[in-house]
Design a protein around this motif. Structure first.
Motif, PDB file in Angstrom:
ATOM      1  N   GLN A 185      65.277 -49.089-142.994  1.00  0.00           N
ATOM      2  CA  GLN A 185      66.296 -48.239-142.409  1.00  0.00           C
ATOM      3  C   GLN A 185      65.639 -47.151-141.546  1.00  0.00           C
ATOM      4  O   GLN A 185      64.619 -46.586-141.924  1.00  0.00           O
ATOM      5  N   GLU A 191      72.703 -43.843-135.019  1.00  0.00           N
ATOM      6  CA  GLU A 191      72.472 -43.829-136.463  1.00  0.00           C
ATOM      7  C   GLU A 191      72.819 -45.194-137.058  1.00  0.00           C
ATOM      8  O   GLU A 191      73.400 -46.056-136.375  1.00  0.00           O
ATOM      9  N   ASN A 192      72.423 -45.381-138.328  1.00  0.00           N
ATOM     10  CA  ASN A 192      72.713 -46.620-139.075  1.00  0.00           C
ATOM     11  C   ASN A 192      72.014 -47.841-138.481  1.00  0.00           C
ATOM     12  O   ASN A 192      72.480 -48.965-138.629  1.00  0.00           O
ATOM     13  N   TRP A 193      70.918 -47.604-137.772  1.00  0.00           N
ATOM     14  CA  TRP A 193      70.113 -48.723-137.275  1.00  0.00           C
ATOM     15  C   TRP A 193      69.084 -49.106-138.340  1.00  0.00           C
ATOM     16  O   TRP A 193      68.562 -48.262-139.062  1.00  0.00           O
ATOM     17  N   ARG A 220      72.313 -53.465-136.057  1.00  0.00           N
ATOM     18  CA  ARG A 220      73.363 -52.704-136.729  1.00  0.00           C
ATOM     19  C   ARG A 220      74.698 -53.348-136.374  1.00  0.00           C
ATOM     20  O   ARG A 220      74.776 -54.220-135.501  1.00  0.00           O
TER      21      ARG A 220
END
Length: 565
Positions: free
Chosen positions: A58, A46-48, A77
């Motif tokens: 995003q 996640e958060n890539w 990230r």
């Protein structure tokens, strides 16, 4: 075996394998994702963000297939805190070029470039990136570039952990591939050993044993070369890629040749299929060597050839089934249909998902195929053993005298022929001819039952008189016997003394005293030939009849003396 029972067994096998497939099919419907069970592994899916030409986008949770107007994208990230020199980043790759930068510095690169060449050979590889303490909190960039002419890129799962933790997770994830490869290599070794045995024994099954061994070995190589844990241990994607692609291209070459030993009536058509696969194998290697295309770009051609070959095999096997309508042809038809069904699943899976393990359902197919074929071969082997046992019994009956249980004239001729073929050199070659005296009067006075008992007693006495060599006694027919020894020297006088001692108990025989006349001949240091043995038998026969004449002459003289008195 009745056909209903055959189909019942085959259905049970198919249902069992299909059950295994259904249990494992979750990976197919979820892009091959497996839930990490090792607590020491950290998922960073996640958060890539993805960096485009002009903007930053995003991303949601990985993995996913990303469609873009270019063949290259860059993910980035921030790395988590707490990294150390034992930490590594691992992620799967699907035939893509990969570059990893940490803090703007390149840390890892994979582009499938062959050494000292501009040619590429992208493999379905497993990427491993090492960390240091200083990498904590830095920005990581991962660039993916597809060598294929499409606009989709595979963005994988990312895991951080220790090498031990990753190895344990891979063992769990890749257990089926390793077990299957082990089974394939075991069968390859087994069939190769059977081939050596058949070859030494000049058997008729040499070709099918050798081809079965090659088929099993290629299946194992294709499976294990795509194994992530093997990539982690070997760390040479070029060798593994070469093995995987070439083993896969050789399968449609070997399978028709293997079937040629089963469907002999269609061997010409099967050889044509093998030639097509061989041309594909040669051309793809040439094209890859020249740097025109990569193996992965030409892989659909091999898939198409394999499917067409399997369809042709099903058609030919179905014709054989209609023609013969035996459990053997039916079993091969069912095995081929099952194998093709699983293979098509892998084809769809490859084009839809391009998985790291692109031989998953092929393994189920080939394993089911092997189980069915082994069952059929076992049944055929049992029939073969039954026939062999019957043949041995008939041969034993043909070579043994039913009354005395001694070998007969045919057995004697077979032994002489065997000695002649082996060019045996005998230190002493001895032939003893014998004839039972007084058999005819016993038959005339007491019947043939008494004569048969006399012959059996004569056979036991001959074995007692000449025990030096086993199975050296033969009944030629009627009341004639012969002893053939290859290591014993006995003169004619000793033969008579031995027989007199062995027949002493006949003095009280119910139908009067009976004896055996004999004649013997021995030669030294001779190579056995049929003519030589027959010449000795003739000479011994002459001596026997002299002794027989003397026996009856004494009997007549004794009777005349009694009449005179």
């Amino acid at each position: 075996m009745k056909r209903k029972k055959l189909f019942l067994i085959l259905y049970v096998v198919v249902i069992a394998v299909l059950g295994l497939v259904c249990i494992d099919a979750v990976d197919f419907f979820h892009f091959g994702v497996t839930k990490v069970q090792q607590e020491k592994l950290i998922e960073i899916n996640e958060n890539w963000a993805i960096k485009g030409r002009k903007d930053v986008q995003q991303l949601g949770k990985l993995p996913q297939v990303f469609f873009h107007d270019t063949k290259q994208v860059t993910l980035f990230r921030q790395l988590p805190d707490g990294l150390n020199s034992d930490s590594i980043l691992v992620f799967t790759n699907r035939f893509q070029d990969v570059t990893v930068k940490i803090g703007g510095q390149e840390r890892y690169s994979y582009c499938g470039v062959l050494p000292n060449s501009t040619r590429q050979m992208n493999n379905n590889t497993f990427c491993i990136v090492g960390f240091t303490k200083e990498d904590s909190g830095k920005i990581i960039e991962v660039m993916f570039h597809s060598p294929l002419k499409n606009t989709s890129l595979y963005l994988p799962n990312f895991y951080i952990g220790t090498e031990t933790g990753i190895l344990l997770e891979l063992l769990r994830y890749d257990a089926s591939s390793l077990v299957f490869s082990g089974i394939m290599f075991f069968f390859a070794f087994l069939f190769f050993a059977m081939y050596i045995r058949e070859h030494i024994g000049k058997g008729d099954n040499c070709n099918i044993m050798a081809q079965s061994s090659v088929l099993m070995a290629l299946s194992g190589i294709w499976s294990i070369a795509n194994s992530p844990i093997i990539h982690l241990l070997v760390q040479n994607d070029i060798i593994l890629g070469f093995l995987a692609f070439n083993a896969f291209m050789l399968l449609p070459l070997v399978i028709p040749i293997f079937y040629g030993n089963v469907l002999e009536a269609h061997k010409g058509s099967l050889n044509k299929l093998a030639v097509i696969a061989a041309v594909n194998f040669i051309l793809q290697n040439i094209v890859c060597f020249l740097g025109l295309f990569q193996y992965i770009q030409m892989m659909p051609i091999t898939y198409i050839i394999s499917i067409l070959s399997l369809m042709a095999l099903i058609g030919l096997t179905f014709q054989e089934h209609k023609k013969r309508d035996t459990y053997y042809a039916t079993g091969f038809l069912i095995a081929t249909v099952i194998f093709m069904g699983f293979f098509i699943l892998d084809v769809f899976r490859f084009f839809y998902d391009v998985p790291l393990d692109n031989a998953k359902y092929f393994r189920y197919g080939i394993l089911t195929f092997i189980i069915v074929i082994l069952w059929i071969c076992a049944k055929r082997m049992l029939c073969y053993v039954e026939v062999e046992v019957e043949n041995r019994i008939y041969k034993e009956l043909a070579l043994r005298d039913v009354l005395t249980h001694l070998p007969n004239r045919a057995a004697l001729e077979e032994r002489i022929e065997r000695l002649e073929e082996n060019k045996a050199v005998c230190k002493f070659l001895t032939v003893i001819l014998m004839d039972v005296n007084g058999l005819k009067p016993v038959n005339d006075k007491s019947g043939h039952g008494a004569g048969d008992r006399l012959l059996c007693e004569a056979a036991r006495s001959i074995k007692t008189a000449f025990p030096e060599e086993d199975d050296a006694w033969y009944r030629l027919g009627g009341d004639e016997f012969v002893v053939l020894m290859t290591e014993t020297e006995i003169d004619n006088e000793e033969c008579q003394q031995r027989l007199l001692k062995a027949t002493e108990r006949w003095k009280n025989f119910e139908h009067g005293p009976v004896s055996i006349s004999c004649g013997s001949r021995t030669v030294k240091d001779v190579i056995v030939t049929r003519e030589g043995v027959h010449r000795l038998m003739h000479e011994a026969d002459q001596m026997m009849y002299k002794n027989k004449f003397q026996y009856y002459q004494k009997k007549v003289n004794k009777k005349n003396s009694q009449d005179t008195v």
